[in-house]
Design a protein around this motif. Structure first.
Motif, mmCIF file in Angstrom:
data_model
loop_
_atom_site.group_PDB
_atom_site.id
_atom_site.type_symbol
_atom_site.label_atom_id
_atom_site.label_comp_id
_atom_site.label_asym_id
_atom_site.label_seq_id
_atom_site.Cartn_x
_atom_site.Cartn_y
_atom_site.Cartn_z
ATOM 1 N N GLY A 73 10.194 0.212 2.395
ATOM 2 C CA GLY A 73 10.756 0.859 1.349
ATOM 3 C C GLY A 73 11.340 0.154 0.257
ATOM 4 N N ALA A 74 12.086 -1.002 0.821
ATOM 5 C CA ALA A 74 12.784 -1.976 -0.198
ATOM 6 C C ALA A 74 11.811 -2.511 -0.999
ATOM 7 N N TYR A 75 10.590 -2.983 -0.233
ATOM 8 C CA TYR A 75 9.930 -3.726 -1.087
ATOM 9 C C TYR A 75 8.926 -2.692 -1.979
ATOM 10 N N THR A 76 8.663 -1.597 -1.500
ATOM 11 C CA THR A 76 7.991 -0.701 -2.548
ATOM 12 C C THR A 76 8.703 -0.546 -3.866
ATOM 13 N N VAL A 77 10.089 -0.181 -3.762
ATOM 14 C CA VAL A 77 10.603 0.011 -4.848
ATOM 15 C C VAL A 77 10.828 -1.197 -5.831
ATOM 16 N N ALA A 78 10.999 -2.451 -5.199
ATOM 17 C CA ALA A 78 11.111 -3.731 -6.012
ATOM 18 C C ALA A 78 9.692 -3.972 -6.569
ATOM 19 N N VAL A 79 8.655 -3.934 -5.770
ATOM 20 C CA VAL A 79 7.424 -4.123 -6.434
ATOM 21 C C VAL A 79 7.002 -3.142 -7.614
ATOM 22 N N THR A 80 6.956 -1.864 -7.308
ATOM 23 C CA THR A 80 6.615 -0.854 -8.409
ATOM 24 C C THR A 80 7.447 -0.977 -9.351
ATOM 25 N N LEU A 81 8.626 -1.406 -9.504
ATOM 26 C CA LEU A 81 9.415 -1.242 -10.476
ATOM 27 C C LEU A 81 9.200 -2.597 -11.418
ATOM 28 N N THR A 82 9.085 -3.800 -10.747
ATOM 29 C CA THR A 82 9.026 -5.146 -11.425
ATOM 30 C C THR A 82 7.680 -5.509 -12.144
ATOM 31 N N LYS A 83 6.652 -5.007 -11.424
ATOM 32 C CA LYS A 83 5.157 -5.236 -11.557
ATOM 33 C C LYS A 83 4.580 -4.042 -12.321
ATOM 34 N N TYR A 84 4.821 -2.711 -12.223
ATOM 35 C CA TYR A 84 4.424 -1.527 -12.952
ATOM 36 C C TYR A 84 5.349 -0.847 -13.465
ATOM 37 N N SER A 85 6.483 -1.206 -13.646
ATOM 38 C CA SER A 85 7.453 -0.556 -14.278
ATOM 39 C C SER A 85 7.608 0.986 -13.854
ATOM 40 N N ILE A 86 7.314 1.276 -12.517
ATOM 41 C CA ILE A 86 7.324 2.343 -12.205
ATOM 42 C C ILE A 86 9.031 2.785 -11.858
ATOM 43 N N SER A 87 9.719 3.922 -12.087
ATOM 44 C CA SER A 87 10.846 4.376 -11.777
ATOM 45 C C SER A 87 11.199 4.353 -10.469
ATOM 46 N N LEU B 115 7.391 6.649 -3.076
ATOM 47 C CA LEU B 115 6.249 5.930 -2.541
ATOM 48 C C LEU B 115 6.604 5.095 -1.421
ATOM 49 N N GLY B 116 7.642 4.677 -1.435
ATOM 50 C CA GLY B 116 8.232 3.731 -0.083
ATOM 51 C C GLY B 116 8.231 4.534 0.958
ATOM 52 N N GLY B 117 8.849 5.740 0.814
ATOM 53 C CA GLY B 117 8.823 6.619 2.173
ATOM 54 C C GLY B 117 7.527 6.887 2.746
ATOM 55 N N LEU B 118 6.421 7.192 1.592
ATOM 56 C CA LEU B 118 4.974 7.328 2.007
ATOM 57 C C LEU B 118 4.267 6.088 2.649
ATOM 58 N N VAL B 119 4.534 5.090 2.118
ATOM 59 C CA VAL B 119 4.022 3.905 2.713
ATOM 60 C C VAL B 119 4.621 3.637 4.137
ATOM 61 N N ALA B 120 5.955 3.862 4.386
ATOM 62 C CA ALA B 120 6.587 3.631 5.760
ATOM 63 C C ALA B 120 6.018 4.587 6.590
ATOM 64 N N ALA B 121 5.642 5.913 6.187
ATOM 65 C CA ALA B 121 5.450 7.046 7.058
ATOM 66 C C ALA B 121 3.867 6.610 7.496
ATOM 67 N N VAL B 122 2.979 6.081 6.567
ATOM 68 C CA VAL B 122 1.515 5.734 6.779
ATOM 69 C C VAL B 122 1.637 4.630 7.919
ATOM 70 N N PHE B 123 2.562 3.728 7.629
ATOM 71 C CA PHE B 123 2.590 2.611 8.616
ATOM 72 C C PHE B 123 3.085 3.149 9.825
ATOM 73 N N GLY B 124 3.991 3.859 9.935
ATOM 74 C CA GLY B 124 4.428 4.462 11.120
ATOM 75 C C GLY B 124 3.347 5.228 11.877
ATOM 76 N N LEU B 125 2.474 5.883 11.016
ATOM 77 C CA LEU B 125 1.413 6.840 11.548
ATOM 78 C C LEU B 125 0.566 5.786 12.375
ATOM 79 N N LEU B 126 0.159 4.687 11.493
ATOM 80 C CA LEU B 126 -1.004 3.868 12.052
ATOM 81 C C LEU B 126 -0.619 2.996 13.230
ATOM 82 N N THR B 127 0.616 2.379 13.152
ATOM 83 C CA THR B 127 1.066 1.664 14.335
ATOM 84 C C THR B 127 1.460 2.480 15.447
ATOM 85 N N GLY B 128 1.809 3.643 15.146
ATOM 86 C CA GLY B 128 2.472 4.656 16.202
ATOM 87 C C GLY B 128 1.327 5.293 16.995
ATOM 88 N N TRP B 129 0.077 5.532 16.173
ATOM 89 C CA TRP B 129 -0.988 6.046 16.879
ATOM 90 C C TRP B 129 -1.708 5.023 17.816
#
Lengths: 339, 329
Positions: free
Chosen positions: A74-88, A95-109
């Motif tokens: 979550g922390a890195y998603t916010v940092a990267v999307t803001l500094t590289k793509y100027s996303i609010s 987005l960070g929440g979704l990335v983490a949820a997908v990571f959780g689903l994959l590793t959890g599965w």
């Protein structure tokens, strides 16, 4: 419609407590110094991360020792999307929440399919968080060993969640996130999915005999859990205006996340918030005791590490004396009291 | 018959690969680095084994995830350092003090803290040991500050005449450097592993420990004082890191978190070798030592630990009972 009404009735007590707690907490900025407010903001960030941890480890019973993975994503998603793509960062949080949820689903599965549980699951989550830390520490795109600095917006900027002039606004934003997440958790736990999680926690074999799919229950838990903890991580970036792999994925972060719900009460709605409150008061008390000790304790003034020794001792005593956390301790006292 | 054939085929394949490797140009340019990686990996792996044995014993008998294991090692390291610094006691002689010292500390921790959470959920046990680790590490910070210290052994660069041949330290083997402190640490660690194995598998105390591990209630019924066995076991586990602390002190920077770095590696070794298995911990330690050095050699720019975690996850998923553990399901 009737379903929603039933849900509202069943959880009306929790909702009332939520309203009262949030109202009281919302008044905090009016009576405290800027420093105390920053402590309160930090407490709420880790309370939020703890709320996420509590869903997987408290309610669904899968003890995670690596929630820094979600926090850091979550922390890195916010940092990267803001500094590289100027996303609010507002979008970044989601987005960070979704990335983490997908990571959780994959590793959890993978983990759950291979039957990891108990201490083994805990060690696997730890290893995953460490692997993310080592990866983010070497990949140049995410700042490698240096980390990412968030540019200052200057003044209060709602779009970028930066409130230099009015830190109270930042406090209310994180309080809002805590309130929304608690509301979501109350909703989930009163629903069928919540009952499935509890059933899997209590007895996985019995749950599957009743037709519950334990894998599905655990995966839903890990996705919700990862999402909420990632929100905390994303907000952390915005409040610190800096992130690196140790702050995001370090083993200490995992410990800080799980400490609050455990002190407050594992698998209770209010455990994480209560634990965060208790720990910040304790932490600040021991810190200021060492900084400015009473005259008969002059020798301990400014001794490095002493506050941590006290903190560790308190932790040991709490675990031995109140094994179900502070909420559990109260509950037991109330039950043992003659009617 | 088929099994033997398959083994022969694997051996043949290994030999072919080895021969090809030694003939390749890669080998010619990297022979020294490779030899150094193997030697360093095995030497530090021996220490990992010793640390992991203590952890494995506690894990296997008490079913406790002990996150204070590395902090206990810190006590061993500082004890050995202080004895050397204040009284000039040789680090290897200080083993005679650090081992019993840590045994007593371990028994005390089990008696007054861990015992209270023996039946508690995993997270409480973990947090309790974590709390103990925080106390120990920060107590070291309070008493000795965070400044890293190191010592120099006066005889680390001597030539030793052993009658038939003499050893001139540091030794060079295929271009790899072997320093005396690391060689001693490895040798003593392996020796202590053998002693521990005999203790657990050939003595009456060891039989009682194994009985308490397998069937605590049954052990209680035949007259074994299980609570006492638990204290002794935790004491032995702590004594292992007491020894390991003294052994690594001469080639490590002494600091409050010096032991903690060994903690997570020890966990990995325990899972790899199979919980409660002493030969497993020995082999696991060597494998992890080699893995970390090979990662550094072959995966440029990545941390030593990356490969270790990859191996760890693979073992967790594919063979959670470990290399030497018995299948329980």
């Amino acid at each position: 419609m009737s379903k929603i009404r039933k849900l509202a009735q069943a959880s009306s007590r929790d909702l009332m407590v939520l309203a009262i707690v949030v109202t009281i907490l919302a008044l905090v900025p009016f009576g405290v110094s800027r420093f105390t407010l920053s402590v309160a903001i930090a407490a709420l960030i880790f309370a939020l991360a703890g709320i996420g941890w509590n869903v997987l480890s408290g309610f669904a019973g899968q003890f995670s020792f690596g929630h820094a993975a979600y926090f850091g994503l979550g922390a890195y998603t916010v940092a990267v999307t803001l500094t590289k793509y100027s996303i609010s960062p507002w979008l970044g949080l989601i987005l960070g929440g979704l990335v983490a949820a997908v990571f959780g689903l994959l590793t959890g599965w993978i983990s759950f399919r291979f039957g990891l549980k108990g201490a083994y699951f805990a060690l696997a989550t730890f290893a995953l968080a460490e692997m993310l830390r080592l990866t983010f520490n070497t990949v140049d795109f995410v700042g490698a060993g240096i980390g990412i600095t968030i540019p200052l917006a200057g003044g209060d900027d709602w779009a970028r969640i930066q409130f230099e002039d009015t830190p109270s606004l930042q406090y209310w934003v994180i309080l809002g996130l805590v309130a929304l997440s608690t509301l979501a958790v109350i909703g989930v736990m009163k629903s069928r999915i919540g009952s499935m999680m509890l059933a899997v926690r209590e007895d996985e074999d019995a749950a599957s005999a009743l037709g519950i799919n334990p894998l599905r229950a655990k995966l839903i838990a890990i996705a919700i859990s990862g999402f909420i903890t990632a929100l905390a991580g994303g907000f952390y970036t915005q409040s610190l205006l800096f992130i690196n792999s140790d702050l995001a994925f370090g083993p200490l972060v995992s410990v800080l996340i799980l400490l609050r719900p455990i002190i407050g009460g594992v698998g209770t709605i209010w455990g994480p918030v209560l634990g965060a409150g208790i720990l910040s008061v304790l932490g600040e008390a021991t810190r200021s005791l060492v900084r400015q000790p009473p005259s008969f304790l002059q020798i301990i003034e400014g001794v490095n590490g002493l506050d941590q020794v006290l903190f560790g001792l308190i932790l040991v005593v709490v675990i031995i004396r109140a094994p179900d956390g502070v909420l559990g301790w109260f509950r037991r006292r109330r039950q043992s009291r003659p009617a | 018959m088929r099994g033997r054939l398959r083994k022969a085929a694997w051996a043949a394949l290994a030999i072919v690969v080895a021969v090809l490797l030694t003939q390749s140009t890669w080998w010619e340019t990297n022979q020294t680095v490779f030899a150094q990686a193997v030697v360093s990996g095995l030497l530090i792996g021996g220490v990992y084994s010793l640390v992991a044995m203590g952890l494995s014993l506690v894990f296997g008998v008490l079913d406790i995830i002990n996150f204070a294991h590395g902090a206990l090692m810190t006590i061993g390291i500082y004890a050995s350092y202080l004895l050397f610094d204040n009284y000039g006691i040789d680090p290897y002689v200080s083993l005679l003090i650090t081992i019993p010292l840590l045994f007593v500390v371990g028994v005390g921790i089990q008696r007054f803290a861990i015992n209270a959470v023996m039946d508690a959920p995993v997270h409480n046990q973990l947090l309790l040991t974590l709390g103990i680790a925080i106390v120990i590490e920060n107590l070291a910070l309070v008493l000795f500050t965070g400044t890293p210290r190191s010592i120099e052994l006066s005889y680390a660069r001597n030539e030793f005449d052993l009658g038939l041949f003499s050893l001139d330290f540091p030794i060079r083997l295929f271009g790899a450097v072997i320093t005396l402190p690391k060689l001693i640490a490895f040798a003593v660690a392996v020796l202590l592993a053998a002693v521990l194995y005999v203790l657990i598998h050939r003595t009456q105390l060891g039989t009682a420990i194994r009985a308490a591990a397998q069937e605590p209630e049954g052990a209680e019924m035949v007259g074994i004082d299980v609570r006492r066995i638990y204290m002794i076991t935790f004491g032995i586990g702590a004594a292992c890191v007491g020894a390991a602390g003294a052994l690594v002190m001469p080639f490590l920077f002494v600091s409050p978190t010096a032991g903690a770095t060994f903690n997570i590696i020890a966990f990995i070794v325990v899972v790899l070798g199979g919980m409660g298995s002493i030969p497993g911990a020995l082999v696991g330690g060597l494998v992890i030592g080699l893995t970390q050095e090979m990662t550094q050699l072959f995966v440029s720019g990545s941390s030593k630990l990356m490969g270790v975690f990859v191996v760890f996850l693979a073992v967790l998923l594919v063979r959670p009972q470990g290399l030497f553990g018995k299948v329980q399901r």
